[in-house]
Design an enzyme around this catalytic site. Structure first.
Site, PDB file in Angstrom:
ATOM      1  N   ARG A   1      18.439  26.696  66.245  1.00  0.00           N
ATOM      2  CA  ARG A   1      18.603  26.927  64.813  1.00  0.00           C
ATOM      3  C   ARG A   1      19.247  25.685  64.235  1.00  0.00           C
ATOM      4  NH1 ARG A   1      20.630  32.098  61.719  1.00  0.00           N
ATOM      5  NH2 ARG A   1      18.494  32.593  62.318  1.00  0.00           N
TER       6      ARG A   1
ATOM      7  N   HIS B   1      10.996  30.773  60.320  1.00  0.00           N
ATOM      8  CA  HIS B   1      11.782  31.623  61.209  1.00  0.00           C
ATOM      9  C   HIS B   1      10.781  32.554  61.900  1.00  0.00           C
ATOM     10  CE1 HIS B   1      14.953  33.719  63.032  1.00  0.00           C
ATOM     11  NE2 HIS B   1      15.660  34.113  61.996  1.00  0.00           N
TER      12      HIS B   1
ATOM     13  N   ARG C   1      23.073  37.860  64.530  1.00  0.00           N
ATOM     14  CA  ARG C   1      22.053  38.692  65.167  1.00  0.00           C
ATOM     15  C   ARG C   1      21.027  37.872  65.923  1.00  0.00           C
ATOM     16  NH1 ARG C   1      21.429  42.199  60.752  1.00  0.00           N
ATOM     17  NH2 ARG C   1      23.226  41.071  59.990  1.00  0.00           N
ATOM     18  N   THR C   2      20.614  36.732  65.378  1.00  0.00           N
ATOM     19  CA  THR C   2      19.558  35.990  66.060  1.00  0.00           C
ATOM     20  C   THR C   2      20.044  35.463  67.406  1.00  0.00           C
ATOM     21  OG1 THR C   2      18.681  35.343  63.906  1.00  0.00           O
ATOM     22  CG2 THR C   2      17.848  34.169  65.814  1.00  0.00           C
TER      23      THR C   2
ATOM     24  N   LYS D   1      32.365  14.275  68.474  1.00  0.00           N
ATOM     25  CA  LYS D   1      32.859  12.964  68.879  1.00  0.00           C
ATOM     26  C   LYS D   1      31.886  11.872  68.481  1.00  0.00           C
ATOM     27  CE  LYS D   1      35.038  14.776  73.089  1.00  0.00           C
ATOM     28  NZ  LYS D   1      34.925  14.707  74.549  1.00  0.00           N
TER      29      LYS D   1
END
Lengths: 184, 319
Positions: free
Chosen positions: B105, B133, B55-56, B83
């Site tokens: 995030r 948040h 959702r975010t 990598k």
């Protein structure tokens, strides 16, 4: 804000503003042959009180001429999300747009207190267009102070007021004042 | 206003109120048949998600698109981080492509601050570790303000007297931290309802250890996600025992007043913290939280990217 250089010069008094609004109300009715399919939309924030004053006056005129009148459709539009200087100055949204009527097919009279560069009007026309396709858009302002930067002209003007770009103009029901120094 | 949004603490009460006001404008845009405005044309927003999110990430992407910004999505699993490229090199590479904002995030607390020091681009914290948040807190405040019709703005208004219970795993929850802080900034009384094993070691909130103690005395019941991992870490004996003491069961749902708002940040564990169908709760605003997430994220993007400094434009900006 109250240093001597900030004290403005009053160029119109309360009666002048009232008479200008009365005349503009007559002109809007005359041009549109009444108030049917007409909506007054004030540009946030300065145009909102002007819309209220114009609508009250138009209702009075229509009621006197026709023995009763339908309410004048009014609304307001916030143009801050449509400006062309986003990212170039602090954002200052006014109140939220209030366009609850159907814009489609209606003649919208955009209303502001002062007409200056025309950029806010351009943004407001774009904002209106996102709600529908009006039959026409007309423009009313109590004061036209010149210095247009876009090909925009008013249909109804209370007073043409030549100013310099170093001045700012404030319009309230109590009069029109010119102050030295730009406001932002 | 700062060019980044990292936490509610840094946003402050005035910034929080301003974001709520701007969210009203965005909510109006989102009510239109064509919910799109040209405000952020030419800006690019890059979603950099080091942790899973539905959702975010979608909410930020939708918000950016409704403001006409371009969006880029960076997911770690398909990136050169695999990598061996360092986080700093990755960030600087994306920045060099001409991005205006990072939405980040990350599983580590503080990662958005670190990234903010490496770049001059706006950074928006979309959740860092157990820490913060902020956009979740904003959407929670906006949802409560709208649902209760409280006139909170930069001009005043508050949640004075509002009783909020935050229920569940406080310790591991960035949502609990940010949302509690925002509620308190606006004057609400917050009680944490949580087992001792799931409380942060240091805090100054009032705590009760059983949902039954407060359930009849709250105006907002905020349920947190109970993660299955907590059971394997032996912080809760069993999820069924957790539900018995902290879950919203049919029996408890019958005891809450009709005016009580029930909130959840998602994703929801049905049968654990939410042991009833939230669709049948009169006060559930869980779907409104998701909808409002777009409103507040549009407000955040517009405030951060649409704002310039006082002196960057000369001349009068009236009509």
């Amino acid at each position: 804000m109250n240093t001597p250089s900030d004290v403005g010069k009053q160029v119109l008094g309360p009666d002048d503003v009232r008479r200008a609004i009365t005349r503009m109300a007559h002109e809007i009715i005359e041009r549109n042959r009444g108030t049917a399919d007409l909506a007054l939309v004030g540009i946030q924030t300065g145009g909102v009180w002007v819309v209220e004053a114009l609508a009250a006056e138009m209702l009075r005129i229509e009621a006197a001429e026709n023995c009763g009148a339908n309410p004048i459709v009014v609304g307001s539009v916030d143009a801050s999300l449509y400006r062309d200087d986003i990212g170039m100055r602090p954002v200052s949204p006014g109140s939220v747009s209030d366009l609850t009527f159907t814009v489609e097919g209606v003649t919208v009279v955009l209303v502001d207190d002062v007409l200056y560069t025309g950029r806010t009007v351009r943004a407001a026309i774009d904002a209106i267009g996102d709600y529908g396709r009006p039959k026409a858009v007309q423009l009313a302002a109590i004061v036209d102070r010149g210095h247009r930067e876009l090909p925009i002209r008013p249909d109804f003007v209370g007073k043409n007021l030549p100013t310099s770009a170093e001045e700012s103009v404030s319009v309230t029901p109590n009069g029109v004042t010119i102050t030295q120094g730009t406001d932002t | 206003m700062s060019r980044s949004l990292l936490s509610i603490t840094e946003l402050g009460e005035t910034g929080l109120r301003r974001m709520l006001d701007t969210s009203d404008h965005m909510a109006e845009v989102n009510r239109r048949p064509n919910p799109k405005v040209p405000a952020l044309r030419g800006k690019t927003v890059c979603n950099v998600f080091f942790e899973d999110s539905t959702r975010t990430r979608l909410s930020f992407e939708t918000a950016a698109k409704r403001l006409s910004a371009d969006t880029m999505n960076f997911s770690v699993s398909q990136s050169s981080l695999n990598k061996g490229e360092s986080l700093r090199d990755t960030v600087e590479t994306i920045a060099a492509m001409g991005v205006d904002a990072f939405v980040i995030r990350h599983g580590s607390s503080g990662a958005p601050w670190q990234i903010g020091e490496w770049t001059s681009i706006s950074v928006i914290n979309a959740g860092d570790g157990w820490h913060a948040h902020p956009t979740q807190a904003l959407l929670d405040m906006y949802t409560v303000r709208t649902a209760l019709n409280r006139p909170i703005s930069v001009d005043g208004g508050s949640f004075d007297g509002l009783r909020v219970a935050m229920v569940g795993d406080i310790k591991h929850s960035r949502v609990a931290r940010s949302t509690t802080e925002a509620f308190k900034l606006l004057g609400a009384n917050v009680t944490w309802v949580s087992p001792k094993t799931l409380l942060p070691p240091v805090h100054d909130e009032s705590v009760v250890a059983n949902l039954d103690e407060v359930i009849e005395d709250v105006d907002v019941l905020y349920l947190l996600r109970m993660q299955n991992e907590r059971m394997s870490e032996a912080l809760v004996p069993h999820l069924r025992e957790y539900t018995a003491r902290f879950g919203l069961t049919p029996e408890r749902a019958a005891r809450i007043g009709r005016h009580v708002l029930v909130m959840h940040p998602g994703p929801m564990n049905r049968g654990v913290e939410m042991a009833v169908d939230p669709g049948e709760l009169p006060g559930s605003v869980i779907n409104q939280q998701v909808t409002n997430g777009i409103n507040v994220r549009m407000a955040v993007l517009f405030e951060l990217l649409g704002s310039g400094s006082e002196n960057s434009l000369t001349g009068n900006t009236e009509s």
